[in-house]
Write an enzyme that holds these catalytic residues in place. Structure first.
Site, short mmCIF file in Angstrom:
data_model
loop_
_atom_site.label_atom_id
_atom_site.label_comp_id
_atom_site.label_asym_id
_atom_site.label_seq_id
_atom_site.Cartn_x
_atom_site.Cartn_y
_atom_site.Cartn_z
N LYS A 47 -4.09 -11.04 -11.28
CA LYS A 47 -3.21 -9.96 -11.74
C LYS A 47 -1.91 -10.06 -10.98
O LYS A 47 -1.91 -10.20 -9.75
CB LYS A 47 -3.90 -8.62 -11.46
CG LYS A 47 -3.00 -7.39 -11.58
CD LYS A 47 -3.81 -6.12 -11.38
CE LYS A 47 -2.92 -4.93 -11.11
NZ LYS A 47 -3.66 -3.66 -11.06
C1 R5P Z 1 -2.66 -2.68 -7.62
O1 R5P Z 1 -2.45 -3.57 -6.94
C2 R5P Z 1 -3.70 -1.69 -7.38
O2 R5P Z 1 -4.92 -2.11 -7.89
C3 R5P Z 1 -3.28 -0.39 -7.91
O3 R5P Z 1 -4.00 0.66 -7.38
C4 R5P Z 1 -3.22 -0.27 -9.39
O4 R5P Z 1 -3.82 -1.30 -10.09
C5 R5P Z 1 -1.80 -0.13 -9.77
O5 R5P Z 1 -1.64 0.16 -11.12
P1 R5P Z 1 -0.21 0.57 -11.64
O6 R5P Z 1 0.80 -0.10 -10.75
O7 R5P Z 1 -0.14 0.06 -13.04
O8 R5P Z 1 -0.12 2.05 -11.56
#
Ligand code: R5P
Length: 296
Positions: free
Chosen positions: A203
């Site tokens: 990711k």
């Molecule tokens: C990311 O690295 C972490 O897993 C986060 O807590 C999460 O996935 C972030 O999601 P977003 O940036 O789309 O709110």
């Protein structure tokens, strides 16, 4: 035991038909064991090879987050729109119905709160607990260039080894520190290291310039991270550009659950990811669903 009386003799062996080769569309997955491929197929929809993953693991380092105050109330109903959920085991066991049909990516690293150095993480989940809750993958933060880079990579490789034993893939998450630039050079470095060290999924954030090279240089599927809340059209545009540059879908949190209409936003993101709808058309879909929504 099968009844042997009146048994019909087996004869439809199709001797002229070669044994079927079920080729898997998931990048880099062809040589993985059946269980791992099966779990990957529960995250990445086999019809498109892409995923719309809903991330709500933010509490593991930042505690209560706007939109995640009540995961059971606000997030659980969104599960039906997601290919996969990304969360902590605490949120899962307390707030997500066990009958959910979505795939499950479980947060497996943690340690420091938002008040401390974030790269100072350890493994925070035993693989047998991931098995116990039927996880389809575990997620680990990798801080390439960060203060505790080496330990975070050790966390990754330990989970990869344990994941192979259990048949559970690992999602390596590129964690970009404040001082690191989210450009193609850095992201390309980070995703490649994560894939080479064994993660079956990566990711990472989107970058305007050179994202297709970031994806092309990574031998496993790259899933776009959402990041901070943007206007809906901008988030849909970013998702569209990412999948058109080769990303295997998105893992979005705040851009979904902080939207004025999270269910409509998920529907619009799905249209971009799985149906390749233009961002402007997807935004129109979001708007029309929002305008016709009956206020609670
Ligand atoms: C990311 O690295 C972490 O897993 C986060 O807590 C999460 O996935 C972030 O999601 P977003 O940036 O789309 O709110």
């Amino acid at each position: 035991m099968a009844d042997l009386d009146g048994n019909v003799s087996a004869k439809n062996f199709h001797p002229d038909v070669p044994a079927q080769r079920f080729t898997h569309e998931i990048r880099g997955a062809a040589n993985l064991d059946w269980g791992m491929q099966n779990r990957l197929a529960r995250i990445l929809d086999p019809r498109t090879g892409r995923t719309v993953m809903l991330a709500f693991d933010h509490g593991y380092f930042q505690g209560p987050t706007s939109g995640l105050e009540r995961i059971d109330v606000n997030i659980a109903p969104l599960g039906e729109h997601a290919d996969a959920l990304m969360c902590t085991r605490g949120a899962l066991r307390t707030s997500i119905p066990p009958a959910t049909r979505a795939g499950l990516v479980l947060r497996a690293s943690g340690g420091p709160s938002v008040l401390k150095e974030l790269s100072d993480e350890n493994i925070a989940l035993a693989m047998d607990d991931a098995v116990r809750v039927n996880a389809d993958a575990v997620a680990v933060q990798v801080f390439v260039g960060g203060e505790h880079e080496t330990r975070s990579i050790r966390n990754l490789t330990t989970l990869v080894d344990e994941g192979y034993r259990a048949g559970i893939p690992v999602l390596g998450v590129t964690a970009v520190g404040k001082e690191l630039t989210r450009d193609a050079r850095y992201l390309g470095l980070a995703v490649r290291i994560i894939a080479e060290l064994g993660a079956q999924l990566v990711k990472t954030y989107y970058c305007e310039e050179g994202f297709e090279e970031v994806v092309a240089g990574c031998p496993v599927p790259v899933i776009m991270a959402g990041g901070k809340k943007l206007p809906e059209l901008d988030a849909l545009t970013m998702a569209s550009r990412a999948v058109r540059a080769g990303a295997a879908g998105v893992d979005m949190g705040r851009n979904i659950f902080q939207s004025a209409n999270p269910a409509a936003m998920m529907t619009a993101v799905r249209a971009v990811v799985h149906d390749d709808l233009d961002a402007a058309d997807a935004h129109e879909l979001y708007r029309s669903m929002t305008e016709t929504a009956v206020p609670a």
